[in-house]
Motif scaffolding. Sequence first.
Motif, PDB file in Angstrom:
ATOM      1  N   GLY A 121      -4.565  -3.663 -15.179  1.00  0.00           N
ATOM      2  CA  GLY A 121      -4.621  -4.998 -16.000  1.00  0.00           C
ATOM      3  C   GLY A 121      -3.314  -4.994 -16.656  1.00  0.00           C
ATOM      4  O   GLY A 121      -3.426  -5.029 -17.886  1.00  0.00           O
ATOM      5  N   GLU A 122      -2.235  -4.833 -16.202  1.00  0.00           N
ATOM      6  CA  GLU A 122      -1.100  -5.166 -16.666  1.00  0.00           C
ATOM      7  C   GLU A 122      -0.502  -6.731 -16.801  1.00  0.00           C
ATOM      8  O   GLU A 122      -1.458  -7.529 -16.117  1.00  0.00           O
ATOM      9  CB  GLU A 122       0.152  -4.397 -16.065  1.00  0.00           C
ATOM     10  N   ARG A 123       0.416  -7.077 -17.797  1.00  0.00           N
ATOM     11  CA  ARG A 123       0.798  -8.569 -17.816  1.00  0.00           C
ATOM     12  C   ARG A 123       1.692  -8.591 -16.609  1.00  0.00           C
ATOM     13  O   ARG A 123       2.663  -8.028 -16.322  1.00  0.00           O
ATOM     14  CB  ARG A 123       1.577  -8.743 -18.937  1.00  0.00           C
ATOM     15  N   ARG A 128       5.486  -6.489 -10.875  1.00  0.00           N
ATOM     16  CA  ARG A 128       4.499  -5.812 -11.562  1.00  0.00           C
ATOM     17  C   ARG A 128       3.311  -6.641 -11.416  1.00  0.00           C
ATOM     18  O   ARG A 128       3.057  -7.816 -11.849  1.00  0.00           O
ATOM     19  CB  ARG A 128       4.778  -5.580 -12.961  1.00  0.00           C
ATOM     20  N   LEU A 129       2.301  -6.014 -10.655  1.00  0.00           N
ATOM     21  CA  LEU A 129       1.106  -6.382 -10.091  1.00  0.00           C
ATOM     22  C   LEU A 129      -0.034  -5.923 -10.659  1.00  0.00           C
ATOM     23  O   LEU A 129      -0.073  -4.866 -11.384  1.00  0.00           O
ATOM     24  CB  LEU A 129       1.018  -6.444  -8.604  1.00  0.00           C
ATOM     25  N   ARG A 130      -1.149  -6.759 -10.499  1.00  0.00           N
ATOM     26  CA  ARG A 130      -2.670  -6.146 -10.931  1.00  0.00           C
ATOM     27  C   ARG A 130      -3.157  -5.379  -9.718  1.00  0.00           C
ATOM     28  O   ARG A 130      -3.879  -4.331  -9.971  1.00  0.00           O
ATOM     29  CB  ARG A 130      -3.204  -7.096 -11.592  1.00  0.00           C
ATOM     30  N   HIS A 133       0.146  -1.597  -4.096  1.00  0.00           N
ATOM     31  CA  HIS A 133      -0.328  -0.657  -3.111  1.00  0.00           C
ATOM     32  C   HIS A 133       0.613   0.552  -3.016  1.00  0.00           C
ATOM     33  O   HIS A 133       1.746   0.471  -3.452  1.00  0.00           O
ATOM     34  CB  HIS A 133      -0.050  -1.294  -1.779  1.00  0.00           C
ATOM     35  N   GLN A 134       0.285   1.558  -2.930  1.00  0.00           N
ATOM     36  CA  GLN A 134       0.936   2.917  -3.004  1.00  0.00           C
ATOM     37  C   GLN A 134       1.033   3.713  -1.792  1.00  0.00           C
ATOM     38  O   GLN A 134      -0.407   3.783  -1.175  1.00  0.00           O
ATOM     39  CB  GLN A 134       0.628   3.900  -4.357  1.00  0.00           C
ATOM     40  N   ILE A 135       1.986   4.422  -1.458  1.00  0.00           N
ATOM     41  CA  ILE A 135       1.788   5.655  -0.683  1.00  0.00           C
ATOM     42  C   ILE A 135       2.050   6.730  -1.347  1.00  0.00           C
ATOM     43  O   ILE A 135       2.881   6.706  -2.138  1.00  0.00           O
ATOM     44  CB  ILE A 135       2.879   5.372   0.601  1.00  0.00           C
ATOM     45  N   LEU A 290      10.855   2.853  -7.880  1.00  0.00           N
ATOM     46  CA  LEU A 290      10.304   2.753  -6.475  1.00  0.00           C
ATOM     47  C   LEU A 290       9.343   3.748  -6.279  1.00  0.00           C
ATOM     48  O   LEU A 290       8.072   3.484  -5.567  1.00  0.00           O
ATOM     49  CB  LEU A 290      11.259   3.171  -5.291  1.00  0.00           C
ATOM     50  N   GLY A 291       9.320   4.805  -7.175  1.00  0.00           N
ATOM     51  CA  GLY A 291       8.197   5.718  -6.991  1.00  0.00           C
ATOM     52  C   GLY A 291       8.443   7.026  -7.935  1.00  0.00           C
ATOM     53  O   GLY A 291       9.530   7.166  -8.606  1.00  0.00           O
ATOM     54  N   ALA A 292       7.506   7.708  -8.276  1.00  0.00           N
ATOM     55  CA  ALA A 292       7.536   8.826  -9.181  1.00  0.00           C
ATOM     56  C   ALA A 292       6.383   9.850  -8.874  1.00  0.00           C
ATOM     57  O   ALA A 292       5.512   9.416  -8.009  1.00  0.00           O
ATOM     58  CB  ALA A 292       7.468   8.391 -10.544  1.00  0.00           C
ATOM     59  N   ALA A 317       3.807   9.066  -6.038  1.00  0.00           N
ATOM     60  CA  ALA A 317       3.189   7.923  -5.421  1.00  0.00           C
ATOM     61  C   ALA A 317       4.558   6.930  -5.442  1.00  0.00           C
ATOM     62  O   ALA A 317       5.390   6.818  -6.272  1.00  0.00           O
ATOM     63  CB  ALA A 317       2.313   7.312  -6.229  1.00  0.00           C
ATOM     64  N   LEU A 318       4.496   6.312  -4.277  1.00  0.00           N
ATOM     65  CA  LEU A 318       5.709   5.200  -4.041  1.00  0.00           C
ATOM     66  C   LEU A 318       4.954   3.743  -3.979  1.00  0.00           C
ATOM     67  O   LEU A 318       3.846   3.604  -3.591  1.00  0.00           O
ATOM     68  CB  LEU A 318       6.345   5.466  -2.802  1.00  0.00           C
ATOM     69  N   GLY A 319       5.765   2.793  -4.618  1.00  0.00           N
ATOM     70  CA  GLY A 319       5.006   1.447  -4.618  1.00  0.00           C
ATOM     71  C   GLY A 319       5.392   0.662  -3.442  1.00  0.00           C
ATOM     72  O   GLY A 319       6.603   0.499  -3.174  1.00  0.00           O
ATOM     73  N   GLU A 321       5.058  -2.437  -2.594  1.00  0.00           N
ATOM     74  CA  GLU A 321       5.598  -3.835  -2.816  1.00  0.00           C
ATOM     75  C   GLU A 321       6.956  -3.741  -3.175  1.00  0.00           C
ATOM     76  O   GLU A 321       7.865  -4.413  -2.720  1.00  0.00           O
ATOM     77  CB  GLU A 321       4.965  -4.662  -4.007  1.00  0.00           C
ATOM     78  N   ARG A 322       7.258  -2.526  -4.086  1.00  0.00           N
ATOM     79  CA  ARG A 322       8.703  -2.465  -4.492  1.00  0.00           C
ATOM     80  C   ARG A 322       9.485  -2.032  -3.386  1.00  0.00           C
ATOM     81  O   ARG A 322      10.695  -2.397  -3.294  1.00  0.00           O
ATOM     82  CB  ARG A 322       8.689  -1.376  -5.492  1.00  0.00           C
ATOM     83  N   ILE A 323       9.178  -1.354  -2.475  1.00  0.00           N
ATOM     84  CA  ILE A 323       9.655  -0.828  -1.272  1.00  0.00           C
ATOM     85  C   ILE A 323      10.240  -1.886  -0.485  1.00  0.00           C
ATOM     86  O   ILE A 323      11.385  -2.221  -0.035  1.00  0.00           O
ATOM     87  CB  ILE A 323       9.028   0.127  -0.358  1.00  0.00           C
TER      88      ILE A 323
HETATM   89  P1  AMP Z   1       3.339   5.129 -11.683  1.00  0.00           P
HETATM   90  O1  AMP Z   1       2.017   5.979 -11.322  1.00  0.00           O
HETATM   91  O2  AMP Z   1       3.076   4.047 -12.574  1.00  0.00           O
HETATM   92  O3  AMP Z   1       4.619   5.764 -11.937  1.00  0.00           O
HETATM   93  O4  AMP Z   1       3.674   4.106 -10.412  1.00  0.00           O
HETATM   94  C1  AMP Z   1       4.380   4.685  -9.047  1.00  0.00           C
HETATM   95  C2  AMP Z   1       4.855   3.739  -8.499  1.00  0.00           C
HETATM   96  O5  AMP Z   1       4.043   2.761  -8.072  1.00  0.00           O
HETATM   97  C3  AMP Z   1       5.907   2.873  -9.270  1.00  0.00           C
HETATM   98  O6  AMP Z   1       7.133   3.582  -9.318  1.00  0.00           O
HETATM   99  C4  AMP Z   1       5.977   1.533  -8.938  1.00  0.00           C
HETATM  100  O7  AMP Z   1       6.705   1.582  -7.420  1.00  0.00           O
HETATM  101  C5  AMP Z   1       4.615   1.367  -8.262  1.00  0.00           C
HETATM  102  N1  AMP Z   1       3.940   0.527  -9.374  1.00  0.00           N
HETATM  103  C6  AMP Z   1       3.122   1.112 -10.593  1.00  0.00           C
HETATM  104  N2  AMP Z   1       2.595   0.011 -11.005  1.00  0.00           N
HETATM  105  C7  AMP Z   1       2.793  -1.018 -10.315  1.00  0.00           C
HETATM  106  C8  AMP Z   1       2.497  -2.351 -10.608  1.00  0.00           C
HETATM  107  N3  AMP Z   1       1.790  -2.926 -11.785  1.00  0.00           N
HETATM  108  N4  AMP Z   1       2.855  -3.399  -9.575  1.00  0.00           N
HETATM  109  C9  AMP Z   1       3.599  -2.942  -8.709  1.00  0.00           C
HETATM  110  N5  AMP Z   1       4.097  -1.624  -8.397  1.00  0.00           N
HETATM  111  C10 AMP Z   1       3.746  -0.753  -9.324  1.00  0.00           C
END
Ligand code: AMP
Length: 435
Positions: A121-123, A128-130, A133-135, A290-292, A317-319, A321-323
């Motif tokens: 539930g981010e702004r 940055r989405l609510r 999707h992650q891989i 992109l991921g962390a 986890a990689l995001g 949408e960001r990729i």
């Molecule tokens: P995090 O666990 O927050 O480090 O998330 C890992 C990756 O997921 C981030 O590096 C982003 O690529 C993606 N991610 C995290 N939060 C969001 C979000 N609110 N909207 C889109 N991508 C996100």
Amino acid sequence: MKKKFSVARGTNDILPEEVSRWQTLEKKAHEIFRIYGYKEIRTPIFEETALFARSLGPTSDVVQKQMLTLAKSGQGDEEDKNIFSLRPEGTASIVRSYIENSVDKKESLTKLYYIGAMFRGERPQKGRLRQFHQIGVEAIGPGSSNSYLDAEVITLAVRLLSEAGIKTFKLKINSLGAPGDKEIFAGILREKLKSHLNHLCEDCKDRFERNIFRILDCKNKECEKVVEHLDLGQSHLSQESQKYFKEVQQALKVLKIPFEVSPLLVRGLDYYTHTVFEISGEGLGSQDALGAGGRYNQLVHELGGDEKGTIGAVGFALGMERILMATGERTTNNERRTTNLDVFIVSLDAVGEKKAYEAAFKLLNDLRAGDVAADMSYAQGSMKSQMRLADKTGSRYCLIIGEDELKEGAYTLKDMRSGDQKKVKLENIIKTIKG
Ligand code: AMP
């Protein structure tokens, strides 16, 4: 006028013409995970709220500000109403499942991956989405505490991004050390930041008390200025932790993975120990991660699955949408096609008749039964409008059924690329189309 509904803020429809880009990325991911020996796991998209609070840490921003907790409507115990939350990330659920299924009794190292939606539930803002999707991967087990596995996991993240078509990205790594080292580090930070409290934003003043590491991540310009001058080294790390971190770096060097050691990189979640890393892309604006990921040796123990505290884990986890934003390329023509049809059937009847239409419908089903991707128009329009539709679908062939064709038992097959057409007998159609 009836109210028209819109997609919820911070969520997106992924329309058919975009889906192919997602499928391409997912297909690549499945293939790379197979090559690296990771198996897919699918866990529910909601879990007990307490699971997330315990694993991410009750003071983490995700738990404090971003959890989307489900309110159950109708009858039921008051307590029963808010106990579930949509998953904000994948690790907690996977560790819960690992423990619940006693996986550690079956193997000493379990390498898992997931692809799916996460919710926070981010702004909402660009990137940055609510619902996003992650891989991700998690390598868990008593046999996971090996610096070379950290290097494998980092390499795997880098490989995924490269194969996704991302040419330039920056890999930053750091070590938080063992839990004891982390405490020492928190103490050092507190000491160094004490005299700068007035210059920190309101959030960071609060973080100073409840989650001091997060101050290092703050994007506020004033806070960044304070943090830049902190002169943090690795002195808080024990000899053992330093050795471990050196090994991770050495392994990355051997594999020629470029990286930068960043003492400011801490990650905001409680569960990290030792190696942490983050990969950022170019041209993504302020949301450029992109991921962390990193190592979380305490988590299985924290979630009650490991009395002795010997089960470690490392993951990322990689995001997605960001990729997809970073690769930026437009959908190719091939991908834009919503169908990959082999043949589109055009039927022509005299007004009021349905003979050709019926034959076309029967043939459509026979073709599909023979694994030929086929379709036809349900609008029964003119030849011209049906041909236009055939063209729009990008179908390889078009099959025309009219009165003459019905009489002859041979249909007109048109190659949509060359424009050539020939009559083909009913029994030879599948063979001809499949070549
Ligand atoms: P995090 O666990 O927050 O480090 O998330 C890992 C990756 O997921 C981030 O590096 C982003 O690529 C993606 N991610 C995290 N939060 C969001 C979000 N609110 N909207 C889109 N991508 C996100």
